[in-house]
Scaffold this motif. Sequence first.
Motif, PDB file in Angstrom:
ATOM      1  N   SER A  50     -45.493  -6.051  58.974  1.00 36.54           N
ATOM      2  CA  SER A  50     -44.909  -5.033  58.100  1.00 36.54           C
ATOM      3  C   SER A  50     -43.796  -4.275  58.822  1.00 36.54           C
ATOM      4  CB  SER A  50     -45.986  -4.072  57.587  1.00 36.54           C
ATOM      5  OG  SER A  50     -46.316  -3.135  58.581  1.00 36.54           O
ATOM      6  N   LEU A  51     -43.985  -4.033  60.133  1.00 38.28           N
ATOM      7  CA  LEU A  51     -42.945  -3.303  60.866  1.00 38.28           C
ATOM      8  C   LEU A  51     -41.718  -4.177  61.122  1.00 38.28           C
ATOM      9  CD1 LEU A  51     -45.169  -1.226  63.311  1.00 38.28           C
ATOM     10  CD2 LEU A  51     -43.963  -0.429  61.265  1.00 38.28           C
ATOM     11  N   PRO A  71     -43.275   3.298  64.933  1.00 36.36           N
ATOM     12  CA  PRO A  71     -42.877   4.515  64.220  1.00 36.36           C
ATOM     13  C   PRO A  71     -43.824   5.667  64.513  1.00 36.36           C
ATOM     14  CG  PRO A  71     -43.821   2.913  62.689  1.00 36.36           C
ATOM     15  CD  PRO A  71     -43.731   2.244  64.017  1.00 36.36           C
ATOM     16  N   VAL A  72     -43.354   6.883  64.327  1.00 35.20           N
ATOM     17  CA  VAL A  72     -44.210   8.049  64.520  1.00 35.20           C
ATOM     18  C   VAL A  72     -44.473   8.778  63.197  1.00 35.20           C
ATOM     19  CG1 VAL A  72     -43.631   8.400  66.936  1.00 35.20           C
ATOM     20  CG2 VAL A  72     -42.223   9.466  65.206  1.00 35.20           C
ATOM     21  N   HIS A  73     -43.747   8.407  62.139  1.00 31.72           N
ATOM     22  CA  HIS A  73     -43.954   9.054  60.845  1.00 31.72           C
ATOM     23  C   HIS A  73     -44.248   8.024  59.770  1.00 31.72           C
ATOM     24  CE1 HIS A  73     -42.834  12.977  62.210  1.00 31.72           C
ATOM     25  NE2 HIS A  73     -41.684  12.541  62.667  1.00 31.72           N
ATOM     26  N   ALA A  74     -44.996   8.474  58.751  1.00 34.70           N
ATOM     27  CA  ALA A  74     -45.322   7.567  57.653  1.00 34.70           C
ATOM     28  C   ALA A  74     -44.089   7.155  56.853  1.00 34.70           C
ATOM     29  CB  ALA A  74     -46.371   8.197  56.759  1.00 34.70           C
ATOM     30  N   PRO A  75     -43.217   8.036  56.435  1.00 34.85           N
ATOM     31  CA  PRO A  75     -42.016   7.474  55.828  1.00 34.85           C
ATOM     32  C   PRO A  75     -41.221   6.819  56.956  1.00 34.85           C
ATOM     33  CG  PRO A  75     -42.178   9.849  55.390  1.00 34.85           C
ATOM     34  CD  PRO A  75     -43.158   9.519  56.466  1.00 34.85           C
ATOM     35  N   LEU A  76     -40.707   5.636  56.717  1.00 36.00           N
ATOM     36  CA  LEU A  76     -40.098   4.869  57.823  1.00 36.00           C
ATOM     37  C   LEU A  76     -38.601   5.116  57.974  1.00 36.00           C
ATOM     38  CD1 LEU A  76     -42.035   1.495  57.366  1.00 36.00           C
ATOM     39  CD2 LEU A  76     -42.373   3.229  59.143  1.00 36.00           C
ATOM     40  N   TYR A  77     -38.093   6.242  57.434  1.00 39.31           N
ATOM     41  CA  TYR A  77     -36.639   6.457  57.476  1.00 39.31           C
ATOM     42  C   TYR A  77     -36.080   6.495  58.894  1.00 39.31           C
ATOM     43  CZ  TYR A  77     -37.481   7.496  52.659  1.00 39.31           C
ATOM     44  OH  TYR A  77     -37.876   7.394  51.364  1.00 39.31           O
ATOM     45  N   TYR A 122     -27.293   6.312  53.103  1.00 40.28           N
ATOM     46  CA  TYR A 122     -27.959   5.906  51.857  1.00 40.28           C
ATOM     47  C   TYR A 122     -29.059   6.900  51.480  1.00 40.28           C
ATOM     48  CZ  TYR A 122     -30.400   2.941  48.471  1.00 40.28           C
ATOM     49  OH  TYR A 122     -30.994   2.445  47.336  1.00 40.28           O
ATOM     50  N   HIS A 123     -29.837   7.334  52.490  1.00 42.62           N
ATOM     51  CA  HIS A 123     -30.958   8.242  52.227  1.00 42.62           C
ATOM     52  C   HIS A 123     -30.612   9.712  52.488  1.00 42.62           C
ATOM     53  CE1 HIS A 123     -33.941   5.210  51.385  1.00 42.62           C
ATOM     54  NE2 HIS A 123     -33.621   4.555  52.477  1.00 42.62           N
ATOM     55  N   GLY A 124     -29.385   9.979  52.900  1.00 41.52           N
ATOM     56  CA  GLY A 124     -28.999  11.343  53.268  1.00 41.52           C
ATOM     57  C   GLY A 124     -29.051  12.310  52.088  1.00 41.52           C
ATOM     58  N   ALA A 125     -28.920  13.581  52.411  1.00 45.85           N
ATOM     59  CA  ALA A 125     -29.035  14.627  51.380  1.00 45.85           C
ATOM     60  C   ALA A 125     -27.975  14.457  50.291  1.00 45.85           C
ATOM     61  CB  ALA A 125     -28.903  15.991  52.045  1.00 45.85           C
ATOM     62  N   ASP A 126     -28.317  14.923  49.094  1.00 42.48           N
ATOM     63  CA  ASP A 126     -27.375  14.904  47.971  1.00 42.48           C
ATOM     64  C   ASP A 126     -26.407  16.076  48.092  1.00 42.48           C
ATOM     65  OD1 ASP A 126     -28.606  12.709  46.651  1.00 42.48           O
ATOM     66  OD2 ASP A 126     -30.191  14.052  45.941  1.00 42.48           O
ATOM     67  N   ARG A 130     -22.122   8.497  51.533  1.00 45.41           N
ATOM     68  CA  ARG A 130     -22.418   8.139  50.144  1.00 45.41           C
ATOM     69  C   ARG A 130     -21.554   9.046  49.274  1.00 45.41           C
ATOM     70  NH1 ARG A 130     -27.380   9.754  50.066  1.00 45.41           N
ATOM     71  NH2 ARG A 130     -27.155  11.417  48.544  1.00 45.41           N
ATOM     72  N   GLU A 181     -44.280   7.156  49.873  1.00 44.29           N
ATOM     73  CA  GLU A 181     -43.470   7.191  51.100  1.00 44.29           C
ATOM     74  C   GLU A 181     -42.046   6.677  50.887  1.00 44.29           C
ATOM     75  OE1 GLU A 181     -46.572   6.403  50.850  1.00 44.29           O
ATOM     76  OE2 GLU A 181     -47.539   7.849  52.176  1.00 44.29           O
ATOM     77  N   ALA A 184     -34.168  12.314  52.062  1.00 39.48           N
ATOM     78  CA  ALA A 184     -33.545  13.569  51.629  1.00 39.48           C
ATOM     79  C   ALA A 184     -32.902  13.447  50.247  1.00 39.48           C
ATOM     80  CB  ALA A 184     -32.519  14.011  52.666  1.00 39.48           C
ATOM     81  N   GLY A 185     -32.252  12.321  49.987  1.00 29.53           N
ATOM     82  CA  GLY A 185     -31.547  12.192  48.701  1.00 29.53           C
ATOM     83  C   GLY A 185     -31.216  10.735  48.408  1.00 29.53           C
ATOM     84  N   GLY A 244     -50.219   9.758  67.712  1.00 32.52           N
ATOM     85  CA  GLY A 244     -48.817   9.984  67.388  1.00 32.52           C
ATOM     86  C   GLY A 244     -48.054   8.757  66.906  1.00 32.52           C
ATOM     87  N   PHE A 251     -47.610   5.579  64.031  1.00 30.93           N
ATOM     88  CA  PHE A 251     -47.920   5.198  62.653  1.00 30.93           C
ATOM     89  C   PHE A 251     -47.906   3.676  62.563  1.00 30.93           C
ATOM     90  CE2 PHE A 251     -46.103   4.173  58.395  1.00 30.93           C
ATOM     91  CZ  PHE A 251     -47.252   4.457  57.667  1.00 30.93           C
ATOM     92  N   ASN A 257     -48.352   1.673  59.798  1.00 29.58           N
ATOM     93  CA  ASN A 257     -47.843   1.078  58.560  1.00 29.58           C
ATOM     94  C   ASN A 257     -48.778   0.025  57.973  1.00 29.58           C
ATOM     95  OD1 ASN A 257     -45.781   1.179  56.622  1.00 29.58           O
ATOM     96  ND2 ASN A 257     -44.893  -0.723  57.377  1.00 29.58           N
TER      97      ASN A 257
END
Lengths: 239, 282
Positions: free
Chosen positions: A33-34, A68-74, A110-114, A181, B38, B43-44, B106, B108, B110
């Motif tokens: 998956s990673l 990764p260290v966070h659940a969302p993989l951004y 792509y994922h940056g703030a609007d 974007r 997730e 952010a956007g 620390g 994740f 997945n």
Amino acid sequence: MQNGDGDTLGKIVGDDSKFSRRFSVYRNNVYHSLTVALSDAYPVVKRLVGDDFFLAMARTYLDGGGFPVHAPLYDFGKDFPDFITGFAPAESLPWLGDVGRIERAWLQAYHGADAESGGMNLEALSSGDAERISGLRLVFHPSLCIEQLSWGAFEVWEARGGEGVAGMKVEARKNFIVAARGMDGDVRVGSFGEGVFDFFERLHNGKGIMAAAGDMDVSVVGEVLGGLVRLGAVIGVEE
Amino acid sequence: MKQACSIPARAGIGLKPSHYRDALDSVGTIAWFEVHAENYMGAGGAPHVWLERLRSNFPFSLHGVGLSLGGAEALDQEHLANLRTLIDRYEPGLVSEHLAWCRRDGLFFNDLLPLPLNEESLDVVARHVEQTQEALGRRILVENPSSYFAFESSTLEEPEFLSELCERSGCGLLLDINNVYVSACNNDFDAETYLGKIKAEQVGEIHLAGHAVEHLEDGETLRIDDHGSHVCDAVWGLFEKFAGRCTGVPVLVEWDTNVPSLSVMLEEASKADRILTQVSSH
């Protein structure tokens, strides 16, 4: 988990060989998956080196502390381009890490703030009124992302690692790319020469056009501004 | 903490980005959809634009895969806060997570990793579910996992564990019948007996999906929950039987790898709908 000793999991029902077979399903799922997540983030790098090479490179990256260290993989794989640059088996493609840096910038944009609003006073830039233009400050899209590169890797990325890449001569040449974007939602990436980096940085930090340009050639200033507007990176100007 | 579920008791689909556009052209044919939480925590950008459009057209459910409810470590407060922000913004009809862990030291992983089922782990998971519901301000559903082995330290059977978890924390059960079948085949228990022990009134949603059959070196067969194919006949059979005594619950068809066209997924959902209609007319 990475070592596969399973100590932290406690004993499972069945003998040791059954344990190792069953345990490896979980371990394979984790790595798979990673690796898929890295492939999704770096499709051009993957296309350039091929599936098997990419898989081996991803595995080495993960085992070297890339989990990764966070659940969302951004943010996962953020330093993968640096890893690629130092990955000995890829040394015949010294610019490969820079291709990765462009892909990372694209993904961040792509994922940056609007942007809350766009198009403010943009027409002032094309007013032809030199005095007015020189006092303007640019408003950038908040998704904007900058990467400094050591190689002319932009063309390789632009060709998406496709067949056209075979005949390309990639030069060692300092440059930088801007990914953003636009208000239309499309991410665009532009490449700029190292010589205008400081100018760009000053604009990005909110300096007025004239103050940022200093004694730069007017035509170069116009070229950079035009390039940024075409990218959609500039969403407005403040007088 | 209970609130009315706005999701219809019909079969919906797990929605993939490749189907966003087609889905918006299919208003009326999709009963409801589910997305992984997730994937909407950036952010956007495009994911939010699409989710906003889709949610104005269909009821939807938010399915989390990264909370690590079954982990020994404390819950990731940042992740919980992100989940809350997402829920406040899009107001899903249902929110669900898994009986599994995915974080440690620390890192994740997945993936949905297994835990021993005993009084100690029940305490930990119940506490985590309570903390989650408190932080989110709403009830969640917890899904039974697919498992590839059983722990010697497990003293509770899974249906018993899940039922007790629902009792203690007030959560509901997201019953994944494919997971039950996969675990039953891999760990030599009877799926029908398992389903017989599930309390229908605790079930808030049912999942259906396909799985892969892998033949290991020593001739052993292992079923892998990959959500990459049609729901198998055995799972349809179990579903039909279970749906007969658990009516009024939304059903979801998941398909996450080798994703087919939207129409194939909708056919699979129609099949589930036909079964729901059939059993409710008996």
